[in-house]
Motif scaffolding. Structure first.
Motif, mmCIF file in Angstrom:
data_model
loop_
_atom_site.group_PDB
_atom_site.id
_atom_site.type_symbol
_atom_site.label_atom_id
_atom_site.label_comp_id
_atom_site.label_asym_id
_atom_site.label_seq_id
_atom_site.Cartn_x
_atom_site.Cartn_y
_atom_site.Cartn_z
ATOM 1 N N ASP A 94 0.807 -1.230 0.000
ATOM 2 C CA ASP A 94 0.000 0.000 0.000
ATOM 3 C C ASP A 94 0.836 1.274 0.000
ATOM 4 N N GLU A 95 2.099 1.197 0.430
ATOM 5 C CA GLU A 95 2.923 2.402 0.500
ATOM 6 C C GLU A 95 3.066 3.009 -0.892
ATOM 7 N N PRO A 96 2.920 4.335 -1.020
ATOM 8 C CA PRO A 96 2.878 4.982 -2.336
ATOM 9 C C PRO A 96 4.042 4.658 -3.276
ATOM 10 N N ASP A 97 5.264 4.629 -2.796
ATOM 11 C CA ASP A 97 6.402 4.407 -3.692
ATOM 12 C C ASP A 97 6.931 2.983 -3.670
ATOM 13 N N CYS A 98 6.199 2.069 -3.052
ATOM 14 C CA CYS A 98 6.643 0.681 -2.944
ATOM 15 C C CYS A 98 5.774 -0.209 -3.826
ATOM 16 N N PHE A 99 6.429 -1.055 -4.597
ATOM 17 C CA PHE A 99 5.720 -1.987 -5.472
ATOM 18 C C PHE A 99 6.081 -3.434 -5.152
ATOM 19 N N ASP A 100 6.510 -3.681 -3.909
ATOM 20 C CA ASP A 100 6.829 -5.035 -3.475
ATOM 21 C C ASP A 100 5.550 -5.782 -3.112
ATOM 22 N N LEU A 101 5.644 -7.092 -3.101
ATOM 23 C CA LEU A 101 4.505 -7.930 -2.762
ATOM 24 C C LEU A 101 4.073 -7.668 -1.328
ATOM 25 N N ALA A 102 2.781 -7.476 -1.124
ATOM 26 C CA ALA A 102 2.226 -7.266 0.218
ATOM 27 C C ALA A 102 2.129 -8.620 0.912
ATOM 28 N N THR A 103 2.882 -8.766 1.996
ATOM 29 C CA THR A 103 2.882 -10.023 2.738
ATOM 30 C C THR A 103 2.298 -9.866 4.137
ATOM 31 N N CYS A 104 1.959 -8.636 4.522
ATOM 32 C CA CYS A 104 1.428 -8.363 5.859
ATOM 33 C C CYS A 104 0.076 -7.672 5.721
ATOM 34 N N GLY A 105 -0.813 -7.989 6.635
ATOM 35 C CA GLY A 105 -2.114 -7.332 6.649
ATOM 36 C C GLY A 105 -2.387 -6.749 8.020
ATOM 37 N N THR A 106 -2.948 -5.541 8.030
ATOM 38 C CA THR A 106 -3.233 -4.849 9.286
ATOM 39 C C THR A 106 -4.549 -4.108 9.165
ATOM 40 N N PRO A 107 -5.450 -4.245 10.163
ATOM 41 C CA PRO A 107 -6.677 -3.441 10.131
ATOM 42 C C PRO A 107 -6.306 -1.952 10.091
ATOM 43 N N ALA A 108 -6.939 -1.226 9.181
ATOM 44 C CA ALA A 108 -6.648 0.200 9.013
ATOM 45 C C ALA A 108 -7.963 0.950 8.831
ATOM 46 N N GLY A 109 -8.587 1.312 9.954
ATOM 47 C CA GLY A 109 -9.872 2.020 9.880
ATOM 48 C C GLY A 109 -10.945 1.115 9.323
ATOM 49 N N ASN A 110 -11.566 1.546 8.213
ATOM 50 C CA ASN A 110 -12.662 0.772 7.625
ATOM 51 C C ASN A 110 -12.182 -0.184 6.533
ATOM 52 N N ARG A 111 -10.885 -0.416 6.450
ATOM 53 C CA ARG A 111 -10.339 -1.342 5.455
ATOM 54 C C ARG A 111 -9.206 -2.146 6.076
ATOM 55 N N TYR A 112 -8.615 -2.998 5.275
ATOM 56 C CA TYR A 112 -7.517 -3.840 5.724
ATOM 57 C C TYR A 112 -6.267 -3.398 4.971
ATOM 58 N N GLY A 113 -5.276 -2.883 5.665
ATOM 59 C CA GLY A 113 -4.053 -2.430 5.023
ATOM 60 C C GLY A 113 -3.165 -3.594 4.629
ATOM 61 N N ARG A 114 -2.561 -3.518 3.447
ATOM 62 C CA ARG A 114 -1.665 -4.561 2.947
ATOM 63 C C ARG A 114 -0.308 -3.931 2.675
ATOM 64 N N THR A 115 0.734 -4.446 3.307
ATOM 65 C CA THR A 115 2.082 -3.911 3.118
ATOM 66 C C THR A 115 3.082 -5.036 2.987
ATOM 67 N N CYS A 116 4.264 -4.672 2.485
ATOM 68 C CA CYS A 116 5.391 -5.605 2.494
ATOM 69 C C CYS A 116 5.954 -5.607 3.924
ATOM 70 N N LEU A 117 6.836 -6.532 4.195
ATOM 71 C CA LEU A 117 7.380 -6.650 5.544
ATOM 72 C C LEU A 117 8.093 -5.372 6.022
ATOM 73 N N PRO A 118 8.938 -4.735 5.197
ATOM 74 C CA PRO A 118 9.593 -3.514 5.667
ATOM 75 C C PRO A 118 8.641 -2.359 6.006
ATOM 76 N N HIS A 119 7.453 -2.334 5.395
ATOM 77 C CA HIS A 119 6.477 -1.254 5.658
ATOM 78 C C HIS A 119 5.390 -1.647 6.649
ATOM 79 N N ARG A 120 5.531 -2.809 7.257
ATOM 80 C CA ARG A 120 4.541 -3.264 8.227
ATOM 81 C C ARG A 120 4.519 -2.298 9.424
ATOM 82 N N PRO A 121 3.323 -1.920 9.869
ATOM 83 C CA PRO A 121 3.246 -0.983 11.005
ATOM 84 C C PRO A 121 3.784 -1.596 12.291
#
Length: 121
Positions: A94-121
Motif C-alpha cells: 500500500d505504500e505509495p512508492d513501494c511496489f513489493d509484494l504485500a505479505t502483511c495485513g493490518t486493520p486500518a480504519g474501515n479497510r484492511y491495510g496490505r504492506t510488504c514486511l519492511p512497511h509493516r506498522p
C-alpha cells in the motif's frame, strides 16, 4: 463431522505437520511447473484413480496455478511502469512508492491495510 475432518482432528500434531509440509512441497512444485489436475494428484501426490473424486476440491487450485506466470508478469510490469492503481488487484504494498509484494495485513480504519514486511506498522 466429515470423515476427513475427523481423521485430521485425531491425527497427532507431528504427523499432521509432516503431511501438511509434504503437501505444500508438492503444491509449490505444481505452482512452479503447472500441469493438469490429474498430473497433480496422480504423478505429484502419488494417488490412484480412486482418489479423483475425493480430491476434487484440488481441481480449482490446480487450475489457478496456470495463471501464476501471468500474475508475476503483471506485477513486474506494474512495478516498472509505476502504475499505482493496479497495486490492490495485484496484492502489492500500500505504500505509495513501494511496489513489493504485500505479505502483511493490518486493520486500518474501515479497510484492511496490505504492506510488504519492511512497511509493516
Amino acid at each position: 463431522m466429515h470423515v476427513l475432518e475427523k481423521l485430521a482432528a485425531e491425527c497427532p500434531a507431528d504427523v499432521k505437520l509432516a503431511v501438511t509440509a509434504w503437501v505444500f512441497k508438492h503444491l509449490l512444485a505444481h505452482l512452479k511447473e503447472p500441469g493438469s489436475y490429474r498430473h497433480l494428484i496422480y504423478d505429484r501426490l502419488g494417488f490412484d484413480t480412486d482418489s479423483y473424486t475425493a480430491l476434487f476440491d484440488g481441481l480449482e487450485l490446480s487450475n489457478a496455478f496456470h495463471d501464476v506466470k501471468t500474475l508475476h508478469a503483471a506485477r513486474e510490469f506494474t512495478k516498472k511502469q509505476r502504475i499505482g492503481e493496479m497495486k490492490p488487484a495485484l496484492e502489492l504494498c500500500d505504500e505509495p512508492d513501494c511496489f513489493d509484494l504485500a505479505t502483511c495485513g493490518t486493520p486500518a480504519g474501515n479497510r484492511y491495510g496490505r504492506t510488504c514486511l519492511p512497511h509493516r506498522p
